[in-house]
Write an enzyme that holds these catalytic residues in place. Structure first.
Site, PDB file in Angstrom:
ATOM      1  N   SER A 135      11.341  51.660   9.245  1.00 36.18           N
ATOM      2  CA  SER A 135      11.092  53.035   9.665  1.00 36.18           C
ATOM      3  C   SER A 135      11.031  53.083  11.193  1.00 36.18           C
ATOM      4  O   SER A 135      10.274  52.338  11.807  1.00 36.18           O
ATOM      5  CB  SER A 135       9.762  53.517   9.077  1.00 36.18           C
ATOM      6  OG  SER A 135       9.515  54.852   9.466  1.00 36.18           O
ATOM      7  N   LYS A 163      15.567  53.963   8.596  1.00 34.50           N
ATOM      8  CA  LYS A 163      14.992  55.293   8.355  1.00 34.50           C
ATOM      9  C   LYS A 163      14.551  55.859   9.694  1.00 34.50           C
ATOM     10  O   LYS A 163      13.816  55.195  10.440  1.00 34.50           O
ATOM     11  CB  LYS A 163      13.812  55.151   7.402  1.00 34.50           C
ATOM     12  CG  LYS A 163      12.799  56.294   7.405  1.00 34.50           C
ATOM     13  CD  LYS A 163      11.865  56.138   6.214  1.00 34.50           C
ATOM     14  CE  LYS A 163      10.447  56.569   6.569  1.00 34.50           C
ATOM     15  NZ  LYS A 163       9.553  56.478   5.392  1.00 34.50           N
ATOM     16  N   LEU A 164      15.025  57.079  10.001  1.00 40.53           N
ATOM     17  CA  LEU A 164      14.664  57.709  11.283  1.00 40.53           C
ATOM     18  C   LEU A 164      13.651  58.808  11.031  1.00 40.53           C
ATOM     19  O   LEU A 164      13.873  59.665  10.141  1.00 40.53           O
ATOM     20  CB  LEU A 164      15.907  58.309  11.945  1.00 40.53           C
ATOM     21  CG  LEU A 164      17.072  57.355  12.249  1.00 40.53           C
ATOM     22  CD1 LEU A 164      18.227  58.147  12.862  1.00 40.53           C
ATOM     23  CD2 LEU A 164      16.633  56.232  13.178  1.00 40.53           C
ATOM     24  N   LYS A 165      12.565  58.824  11.786  1.00 39.46           N
ATOM     25  CA  LYS A 165      11.645  59.948  11.732  1.00 39.46           C
ATOM     26  C   LYS A 165      12.327  61.136  12.416  1.00 39.46           C
ATOM     27  O   LYS A 165      12.959  60.966  13.474  1.00 39.46           O
ATOM     28  CB  LYS A 165      10.351  59.600  12.479  1.00 39.46           C
ATOM     29  CG  LYS A 165       9.501  58.561  11.773  1.00 39.46           C
ATOM     30  CD  LYS A 165       8.983  59.064  10.446  1.00 39.46           C
ATOM     31  CE  LYS A 165       8.055  58.042   9.817  1.00 39.46           C
ATOM     32  NZ  LYS A 165       7.545  58.501   8.505  1.00 39.46           N
ATOM     33  N   ASP A 190      13.059  60.850   7.562  1.00 40.19           N
ATOM     34  CA  ASP A 190      11.749  61.232   7.028  1.00 40.19           C
ATOM     35  C   ASP A 190      11.128  62.265   7.966  1.00 40.19           C
ATOM     36  O   ASP A 190      10.934  61.996   9.146  1.00 40.19           O
ATOM     37  CB  ASP A 190      10.849  59.997   6.928  1.00 40.19           C
ATOM     38  CG  ASP A 190       9.506  60.325   6.259  1.00 40.19           C
ATOM     39  OD1 ASP A 190       8.701  59.396   6.090  1.00 40.19           O
ATOM     40  OD2 ASP A 190       9.282  61.506   5.909  1.00 40.19           O
ATOM     41  N   ASN A 192       8.189  63.966   7.279  1.00 41.98           N
ATOM     42  CA  ASN A 192       6.722  64.074   7.140  1.00 41.98           C
ATOM     43  C   ASN A 192       6.269  65.534   7.187  1.00 41.98           C
ATOM     44  O   ASN A 192       5.409  65.908   7.998  1.00 41.98           O
ATOM     45  CB  ASN A 192       5.996  63.250   8.204  1.00 41.98           C
ATOM     46  CG  ASN A 192       6.103  61.754   7.966  1.00 41.98           C
ATOM     47  OD1 ASN A 192       6.785  61.065   8.712  1.00 41.98           O
ATOM     48  ND2 ASN A 192       5.446  61.249   6.920  1.00 41.98           N
ATOM     49  N   GLU A 215      13.636  62.650   3.359  1.00 44.13           N
ATOM     50  CA  GLU A 215      12.297  62.451   2.806  1.00 44.13           C
ATOM     51  C   GLU A 215      11.335  63.544   3.261  1.00 44.13           C
ATOM     52  O   GLU A 215      11.244  63.836   4.459  1.00 44.13           O
ATOM     53  CB  GLU A 215      11.790  61.076   3.257  1.00 44.13           C
ATOM     54  CG  GLU A 215      10.475  60.631   2.690  1.00 44.13           C
ATOM     55  CD  GLU A 215      10.073  59.235   3.178  1.00 44.13           C
ATOM     56  OE1 GLU A 215      10.906  58.528   3.789  1.00 44.13           O
ATOM     57  OE2 GLU A 215       8.903  58.873   2.980  1.00 44.13           O
ATOM     58  N   ASP A 240       7.499  62.019  -0.818  1.00 43.03           N
ATOM     59  CA  ASP A 240       6.513  60.991  -0.460  1.00 43.03           C
ATOM     60  C   ASP A 240       5.125  61.634  -0.635  1.00 43.03           C
ATOM     61  O   ASP A 240       4.514  61.524  -1.694  1.00 43.03           O
ATOM     62  CB  ASP A 240       6.795  60.537   0.984  1.00 43.03           C
ATOM     63  CG  ASP A 240       5.712  59.647   1.589  1.00 43.03           C
ATOM     64  OD1 ASP A 240       5.916  59.139   2.707  1.00 43.03           O
ATOM     65  OD2 ASP A 240       4.654  59.458   0.960  1.00 43.03           O
ATOM     66  N   LYS A 264       4.047  54.934  -3.131  1.00 37.18           N
ATOM     67  CA  LYS A 264       3.046  54.250  -2.304  1.00 37.18           C
ATOM     68  C   LYS A 264       1.799  54.086  -3.151  1.00 37.18           C
ATOM     69  O   LYS A 264       1.176  55.087  -3.543  1.00 37.18           O
ATOM     70  CB  LYS A 264       2.701  55.077  -1.062  1.00 37.18           C
ATOM     71  CG  LYS A 264       3.824  55.189  -0.053  1.00 37.18           C
ATOM     72  CD  LYS A 264       3.398  56.028   1.142  1.00 37.18           C
ATOM     73  CE  LYS A 264       4.504  56.099   2.171  1.00 37.18           C
ATOM     74  NZ  LYS A 264       4.142  57.026   3.285  1.00 37.18           N
ATOM     75  N   GLY A 292       5.811  52.669   2.965  1.00 40.19           N
ATOM     76  CA  GLY A 292       4.922  51.833   3.773  1.00 40.19           C
ATOM     77  C   GLY A 292       3.918  52.675   4.539  1.00 40.19           C
ATOM     78  O   GLY A 292       4.182  53.822   4.884  1.00 40.19           O
TER      79      GLY A 292
HETATM   80  C1  NPQ Z   1       5.860  57.579   5.762  1.00 42.09           C
HETATM   81  N1  NPQ Z   1       5.212  55.459   6.838  1.00 42.09           N
HETATM   82  O1  NPQ Z   1       6.710  57.028   5.086  1.00 42.09           O
HETATM   83  C2  NPQ Z   1       4.789  56.788   6.499  1.00 42.09           C
HETATM   84  C3  NPQ Z   1       4.298  57.561   7.691  1.00 42.09           C
HETATM   85  C4  NPQ Z   1       3.250  56.905   8.497  1.00 42.09           C
HETATM   86  C5  NPQ Z   1       6.518  53.589   7.556  1.00 42.09           C
HETATM   87  O2  NPQ Z   1       7.093  55.797   7.995  1.00 42.09           O
HETATM   88  C6  NPQ Z   1      -0.692  54.583  10.555  1.00 42.09           C
HETATM   89  C7  NPQ Z   1      -0.769  54.359   9.197  1.00 42.09           C
HETATM   90  C8  NPQ Z   1       0.341  55.318  11.045  1.00 42.09           C
HETATM   91  C9  NPQ Z   1       0.195  54.877   8.340  1.00 42.09           C
HETATM   92  C10 NPQ Z   1       2.361  56.589  10.680  1.00 42.09           C
HETATM   93  C11 NPQ Z   1       6.321  55.046   7.497  1.00 42.09           C
HETATM   94  C12 NPQ Z   1       1.320  55.841  10.195  1.00 42.09           C
HETATM   95  C13 NPQ Z   1       1.245  55.632   8.834  1.00 42.09           C
HETATM   96  C14 NPQ Z   1       3.308  57.097   9.849  1.00 42.09           C
HETATM   97  C15 NPQ Z   1       2.226  56.170   7.977  1.00 42.09           C
HETATM   98  O3  NPQ Z   1       5.763  58.811   5.778  1.00 42.09           O
HETATM   99 MG    MG Z   2       7.314  59.296   4.309  1.00 41.35          MG
END
Ligand code: NPQ
Ligand code: MG
Length: 370
Positions: A135, A163-165, A190, A192, A215, A240, A264, A292
């Protein structure tokens, strides 16, 4: 197996580089590890994957600690448990899935170590290693060059999926540039929860980049909105934050809100529920992958075992330890040929290195039934 004590280890773990998402930028990970100790002194571990503040979902680390101390420990301590028994008993506490998962996993780990069974075997893993994705955050500088440099580093490391935010204002261009540089690499995004239903046609512009999935574009509870986005985009929609249980996974599939699911264990209140979601999706031919939460080796070990189940057909965010940490609390997970090996020892198969735990811990609280 009677649980006599729970120890809550709070750790501050600096990230190797800032991790910016649509909900903020993280520089340090507020980790909390639950250690369960049974009446024979056997120990088990579970990672509480909350953030230090309610940026990803409504839970946060200090809140999880309070729920464990006030409500979950009184249920668990001094009683005899099976893995599904303890998960069921904690359901009287509404919500707080990540807090419940951290305690349930620590109890499961003790139970598995006593039974000399690995988590992978217990869950039904069919592989000895899992394909790993990575990520990639939004560069704090918002520089495309910086993004390409970071992605290039992960491609060179062998990650099998990028995977790009994304967020409004940082989506089409970065995806286009990465896709142009790496025309065939498995690529997904992703959000979020950063978009709204009005963005449906904007998000459909991502269809030209041959992405594996988009995502969680909308807010956690916007089921109809995700169905509308799914109709507007040819790119599969993945959920997610919205998927909290087997029932919400089935709802997402039946409503047409998602065509694949990021599982998750923390978000769904534990590994047993995570397996149930896997089994449902396998029966419906819905691909799943392991998400993750920037876990330490404790949570990472357990996630890798889950990701080895047959329905996990997409690379997960099960990255190597050095993606996030210069030093892990356990022996590091090292990427080999874009894969991580599933731990084979009893339980989760790893334990914290004592001196690392001591040096990284900022607080330890012991809860006993007396
Ligand atoms: C997701 N994880 O999939 C989460 C978002 C995320 C790997 O993108 C601290 C703890 C900071 C958990 C930042 C990935 C975080 C976190 C982003 C989870 O949406
Ligand atoms: Mg996510």
């Amino acid at each position: 197996m009677t649980i006599d004590a729970l120890r809550l280890h709070s750790l501050q773990m600096p990230l190797v580089r800032p991790f910016r998402t649509s909900f903020g930028t993280q520089y340090v990970r507020d980790v909390m590890l639950v250690e369960a100790i049974d009446s024979d002194g056997a120990r088990g571990w579970g990672e509480c994957v909350t953030l230090g503040w309610p940026g990803y979902n409504a839970e946060y680390t200090a809140g999880a600690i309070q729920v464990i101390k006030e409500y979950l420990a009184p249920i668990v301590l001094g009683n005899d448990w099976t893995p599904d028994g303890v998960d069921a008993a904690m359901k009287v506490v509404r919500g707080h899935h990540i807090a419940r998962a951290s305690v349930g996993t620590a109890v499961l780990d003790v139970w598995l170590r006593r039974a000399s069974t690995s988590l992978g075997d217990y869950l039904g893993a069919t592989r000895a290693e899992v394909d790993c994705g990575v990520s990639v955050g939004i560069p704090t500088s918002e520089s495309i060059e910086e993004l390409l440099e970071e992605v290039g580093m992960y491609v060179d490391a062998g990650y099998r999926r990028i995977k790009l935010k994304i967020e409004p204002g940082w989506d089409i261009e970065p995806v286009a540039v990465v896709r142009e540089r790496w025309p065939t690499i498995p690529l997904q995004v992703d959000a979020n929860q950063a978009y709204s239903r009005e963005h449906a046609h904007h998000l459909a512009r991502l269809d030209e980049f041959d992405l594996l999935l988009i995502e969680q574009p909308l807010e956690e509870e916007d089921w109809w909105g995700h169905a509308l986005i799914a109709r507007a985009c040819s790119t599969p929609i993945c959920l997610d934050e919205s998927i909290l249980s087997t029932e919400s996974a089935e709802s997402a599939i039946e409503f047409g809100a998602a065509s694949n699911i990021n599982i998750k264990p923390g978000r769904v209140a534990g590994f047993l529920e995570a397996k149930k979601i896997h089994d449902l999706c396998l029966s419906r031919k819905v691909p799943v992958w392991c998400g993750g939460m920037l876990e330490t080796g404790i949570g990472r070990a357990a996630n890798v075992a889950l990701a080895a189940l047959p329905g996990f057909t997409l690379p997960g965010d099960t990255s190597a330890s050095n993606r996030y940490y210069a030093e892990d609390v356990t022996e590091p997970f090292v990427l080999r040929d874009g894969r991580l090996a599933v731990p084979t020892g009893p339980g989760i198969g790893v334990v914290p290195i004592p001196e690392n735990l001591r040096s990284m811990a900022v607080a330890v609280e012991e809860l006993t039934s007396s």
